[in-house]
Design a protein around this motif. Structure first.
Motif, PDB file in Angstrom:
ATOM      1  N   PHE B 166      12.971  47.661  53.319  1.00 56.47           N
ATOM      2  CA  PHE B 166      14.417  47.799  53.512  1.00 56.47           C
ATOM      3  C   PHE B 166      15.148  47.711  52.175  1.00 56.47           C
ATOM      4  O   PHE B 166      16.112  48.449  51.944  1.00 56.47           O
ATOM      5  N   ILE B 167      14.677  46.815  51.298  1.00 59.26           N
ATOM      6  CA  ILE B 167      15.274  46.762  49.960  1.00 59.26           C
ATOM      7  C   ILE B 167      15.117  48.118  49.286  1.00 59.26           C
ATOM      8  O   ILE B 167      16.036  48.634  48.647  1.00 59.26           O
ATOM      9  N   LEU B 170      17.685  50.443  50.498  1.00 58.94           N
ATOM     10  CA  LEU B 170      19.000  50.165  49.900  1.00 58.94           C
ATOM     11  C   LEU B 170      19.060  50.682  48.461  1.00 58.94           C
ATOM     12  O   LEU B 170      20.083  51.201  48.018  1.00 58.94           O
ATOM     13  N   LEU B 171      17.937  50.536  47.749  1.00 59.15           N
ATOM     14  CA  LEU B 171      17.913  51.031  46.373  1.00 59.15           C
ATOM     15  C   LEU B 171      18.046  52.550  46.336  1.00 59.15           C
ATOM     16  O   LEU B 171      18.573  53.118  45.380  1.00 59.15           O
ATOM     17  N   THR B 173      19.978  54.261  48.300  1.00 61.05           N
ATOM     18  CA  THR B 173      21.423  54.550  48.323  1.00 61.05           C
ATOM     19  C   THR B 173      22.012  54.363  46.944  1.00 61.05           C
ATOM     20  O   THR B 173      22.911  55.095  46.535  1.00 61.05           O
ATOM     21  N   LEU B 174      21.492  53.339  46.234  1.00 58.70           N
ATOM     22  CA  LEU B 174      22.014  53.068  44.896  1.00 58.70           C
ATOM     23  C   LEU B 174      21.709  54.241  43.963  1.00 58.70           C
ATOM     24  O   LEU B 174      22.518  54.585  43.093  1.00 58.70           O
ATOM     25  N   LYS B 177      24.297  56.986  43.797  1.00 54.91           N
ATOM     26  CA  LYS B 177      25.635  56.731  43.244  1.00 54.91           C
ATOM     27  C   LYS B 177      25.957  57.748  42.160  1.00 54.91           C
ATOM     28  O   LYS B 177      25.138  58.022  41.288  1.00 54.91           O
ATOM     29  N   GLN B 185      24.950  59.902  54.533  1.00 57.64           N
ATOM     30  CA  GLN B 185      23.971  59.128  55.281  1.00 57.64           C
ATOM     31  C   GLN B 185      22.577  59.355  54.703  1.00 57.64           C
ATOM     32  O   GLN B 185      22.344  60.330  54.001  1.00 57.64           O
ATOM     33  N   LEU B 186      21.674  58.423  55.048  1.00 60.56           N
ATOM     34  CA  LEU B 186      20.336  58.469  54.457  1.00 60.56           C
ATOM     35  C   LEU B 186      19.404  59.429  55.199  1.00 60.56           C
ATOM     36  O   LEU B 186      18.321  59.028  55.630  1.00 60.56           O
ATOM     37  N   ASN B 199      19.401  59.191  40.610  1.00 59.43           N
ATOM     38  CA  ASN B 199      19.170  58.383  39.418  1.00 59.43           C
ATOM     39  C   ASN B 199      17.695  57.961  39.360  1.00 59.43           C
ATOM     40  O   ASN B 199      17.211  57.270  40.253  1.00 59.43           O
ATOM     41  N   ILE B 201      15.854  55.813  37.682  1.00 62.07           N
ATOM     42  CA  ILE B 201      15.436  54.397  37.628  1.00 62.07           C
ATOM     43  C   ILE B 201      15.441  53.791  39.020  1.00 62.07           C
ATOM     44  O   ILE B 201      14.463  53.173  39.463  1.00 62.07           O
ATOM     45  N   TRP B 202      16.548  53.997  39.736  1.00 63.02           N
ATOM     46  CA  TRP B 202      16.639  53.410  41.080  1.00 63.02           C
ATOM     47  C   TRP B 202      15.683  54.087  42.038  1.00 63.02           C
ATOM     48  O   TRP B 202      15.165  53.451  42.964  1.00 63.02           O
TER      49      TRP B 202
END
Lengths: 210, 484
Positions: B166-167, B170-171, B173-174, B177, B185-186, B199, B201-202
């Motif tokens: 789950f983390i 969330l990453l 979505t980051l 950005k 939506q994902l 991005n 890195i994320w």
């Protein structure tokens, strides 16, 4: 305001590290549940919708009332002793946690230069995830492991608000339901474990080895 | 909407039915009908004869069609055999577990279908966690200490693992950005289209978290321990279900994020991680097989080995990718036979220790022979399916940019084969000391019929290699941007 709530959240993590009472873990879970709900309510107030209020209310219900009550019930049914029996003393774990948190905060502020995000909730959420893992690693009682897992989940929730991921309501509710059922199942399993092994510590679980 | 009803709602309704109706035979009939409908429709969807029309959060593509068919197939055979399995005399304490057996199985089907068909990461997460919840009470079927410990470890480890995934989500979505995807939506589909803008890195961090988190459920080393404990202590049909389909449901999550990362600059990084995960799994199994004592645990490790091989194939790409997908089909079928036969042996000898089982071929000739054939199949002996997929994986590795990996893989597989073979042939042939030689003939059981049917299916798929299957797998490879 979000930053204040996140800092309070971090303080609750320090409390959970230094305490040696099982009941205190449940109190911390309740406090964290309230903080997260307030955080959500603030977001709802910014752009109000009747629909949006469902999630904070469910969160409050699940994380502040249902889960802590259930854990308290398990604790009193199993007559678990009040002390947590750490494998590492609190006063050794505390500096480790402080160092970890400082590192997380510095790293997140560096990372935030490239990506727009709320540094303090982000770092607090991540700290909570790490503290949850520490609790699972360094405590002997299985019920404390369940609390550690929930602290980790709370951390993920805070982390989610920090990265402003707006998952659909249906999925957020699904996540909450899943977490609740996991805790419920863990409680039932703990009940079985205590009646089968006459104890509820990690040391009793050593049958399965290669 | 009919498809949504049959794939997800009907199993849920059937689970509710099993809650209220206590008669085991009725529960079995209803579950079997649901399984049959599920299998029929997923076959139609796979063959392209039925166009799906699923609500938001769900959709089908080549990958989900294939994995859905694998799930339906494994589930159908397991439900079919379950009744005869439950009819066996077991310890009285386990009687109460029977009441919830079919209920949980139906719940398992619904949650797995939802996970495979989901096209949204959040939905996938909810469904994947639900699969853990449905399967962990089934692990504790025998109500003994080992099973209890296995259930606790599985439930806890996998829940923490999925929290990590789950983390990762969330990453993700980051990573969106500042791109057109921000605030979207994902959905897999939109992310795959715009992957190059994410991005890096994320995106890398997200891949690591999702891979490590889900590898507790896939059973990839070094996170395999909970999974191995669970598979080796669960009743045989459940173990087969876990090895054959549950691990693949977790794998699809990793494949989705891999599909997103493929067209980006971080692709090489993800490949390396998959390759390391696969090789590490092979290494752990290689070490374990030297001290094998418990034959069900040995089979659980064999699942780790094959999932490792599949992950490796996915990481290498090219022909190995195609081989890995074939491998997931053949492995799922072979694992059902192996676990069912191991269950028969365990039931008859009342032990799981390799050293306490003697001359199976004399005491239980039918089970013994089928077990041996299934072992040969899982070791990749032609014409039994896995040979063809393994050859493809090996060829893929040989012509990739990292051919030296093949030497390592061959080395590990050879020793795994030798040690596993030693244990299994000891069980099959070796006579105990001073045993009276009165062999009674073994009855032909329902599980034997299923094993034979599955062996025929396995060989047919491998030898005739249906064109539609090949095309589907090629389409998946295209979706992943793999050049063949």
């Amino acid at each position: 305001m979000e930053n204040v709530l996140s800092i309070l959240f971090c303080l609750s993590l320090f409390y959970v590290i230094v305490t040696s009472r099982v009941k205190a873990y449940v109190t911390v879970l309740q406090i964290q549940g309230v903080l997260l709900s307030v955080l959500l309510i603030i977001q709802v107030i910014h752009n109000f919708s009747v629909y949006g209020i469902i999630l904070p209310i469910t969160l409050l219900l699940v994380k502040v009332i249902l889960i802590p009550r259930y854990i308290n019930k398990v604790i009193s049914e199993l007559e678990i002793k009040r002390r947590i029996e750490p494998t590492i003393q609190q006063m050794i774990l505390l500096p480790i946690v402080i160092v970890t948190m400082i590192t997380i905060f510095i790293v997140s502020s560096i990372l935030s230069k490239n990506t727009a995000m709320d540094v303090i909730p982000f770092a607090s959420g991540f700290s909570s995830i790490v503290v949850g893992i520490y609790i699972i690693m360094f405590r002997k009682k299985l019920i404390v492991h369940v609390c550690g897992f929930l602290i980790l989940e709370n951390g993920i929730f805070l982390f989610g608000t920090a990265v402003a991921s707006e998952l659909p309501m249906l999925i957020e509710l699904g996540v909450l339901l899943d977490v609740f059922v996991v805790v419920f199942l863990m409680g039932i399993t703990l009940n079985r474990i205590s009646s089968t092994f006459k104890g509820f510590e990690v040391s009793h679980l050593g049958r399965l080895k290669d | 909407m009919l498809d949504f009803f049959i794939f997800i709602l009907l199993p849920v309704l059937s689970a509710a039915f099993c809650f209220f109706v206590k008669d085991l035979k009725t529960q079995y009939s209803i579950s079997l009908i649901v399984a049959l409908l599920h299998l029929g429709l997923s076959l139609l969807v796979f063959l392209g004869l039925y166009n799906t029309d699923l609500p938001t959060f769900f959709s089908t593509d080549s990958l989900s069609k294939l994995f859905l068919l694998i799930l339906s197939n494994v589930y159908f055979w397991i439900v079919l055999v379950s009744y005869s399995y439950l009819k066996r005399p077991i310890i009285p304490k386990a009687e109460e577990a029977k009441k919830y057996y079919f209920l949980l199985l139906n719940f398992y089907l619904a949650s797995n279908s939802a996970a495979i068909l989901s096209n949204h990461f959040g939905m996938y997460w909810v469904a994947a966690e639900a699969t853990t919840l449905s399967v962990s009470p089934l692990i504790y079927f025998y109500r003994n200490e080992e099973a209890l410990e296995a259930m606790w470890k599985y439930l806890f480890l996998v829940s923490v693992g999925i929290a990590f995934a789950f983390i990762g989500i969330l990453l993700l979505t980051l990573s969106a950005k500042g791109t057109p995807l921000e605030g979207e939506q994902l959905f897999y589909t939109t992310f795959i289209k715009n992957a190059s803008q994410l991005n890096p890195i994320w995106l890398k961090a997200s891949f690591i978290f999702i891979f490590v988190g889900l590898s507790t459920k896939i059973g990839i080393a070094p996170m395999h321990s909970g999974d191995v404990d669970a598979t080796s202590n669960a009743p045989s049909p459940i173990a087969a279900l876990m090895s054959g389909s549950l691990r693949l449901t977790a794998l699809i999550g990793v494949m989705r994020i891999y599909q997103i990362i493929r067209p980006t600059s971080s692709s090489e990084f993800a490949r390396t991680i998959l390759i390391i995960g696969g090789l590490l799994s092979l290494f752990f199994v290689f070490v374990y097989m030297f001290k094998v004592k418990n034959f069900k645990r040995m089979l659980a490790y064999s699942s780790v080995e094959h999932l490792g091989l599949i992950t490796l194939g996915l990481g290498i790409g090219g022909l190995a990718f195609v081989g890995a997908l074939y491998h997931s089909i053949f492995n799922s079928i072979t694992k059902i036979i192996l676990f069912l036969m191991a269950g028969n042996i365990r039931h008859n000898y009342n032990t799981r220790e390799v050293l306490k089982v003697r001359s199976v071929l004399n005491f239980m000739p039918k089970t013994g022979w089928l077990f041996m054939i299934a072992f040969l199949a899982i070791s990749g002996i032609p014409p039994l399916g896995l040979f063809f997929s393994e050859i493809k994986i090996f060829e893929g590795i040989l012509f990739s940019d990292k051919p030296y990996i093949l030497a390592l893989v061959m080395f590990f597989l050879l020793f795994i084969f030798i040690n596993m073979g030693k244990a299994i042939f000891n069980m099959l042939y070796k006579n105990g000391d001073g045993e009276q030689q009165s062999y009674k003939s073994e009855k032909f059981e329902f599980s034997h019929f299923i094993a034979i049917a599955l062996l025929i299916l396995l060989t047919c798929i491998a030898v005739f290699s249906p064109n539609i299957l090949f095309e589907n797998i090629i389409n998946i490879a295209k979706d992943f941007g793999i050049i063949l």
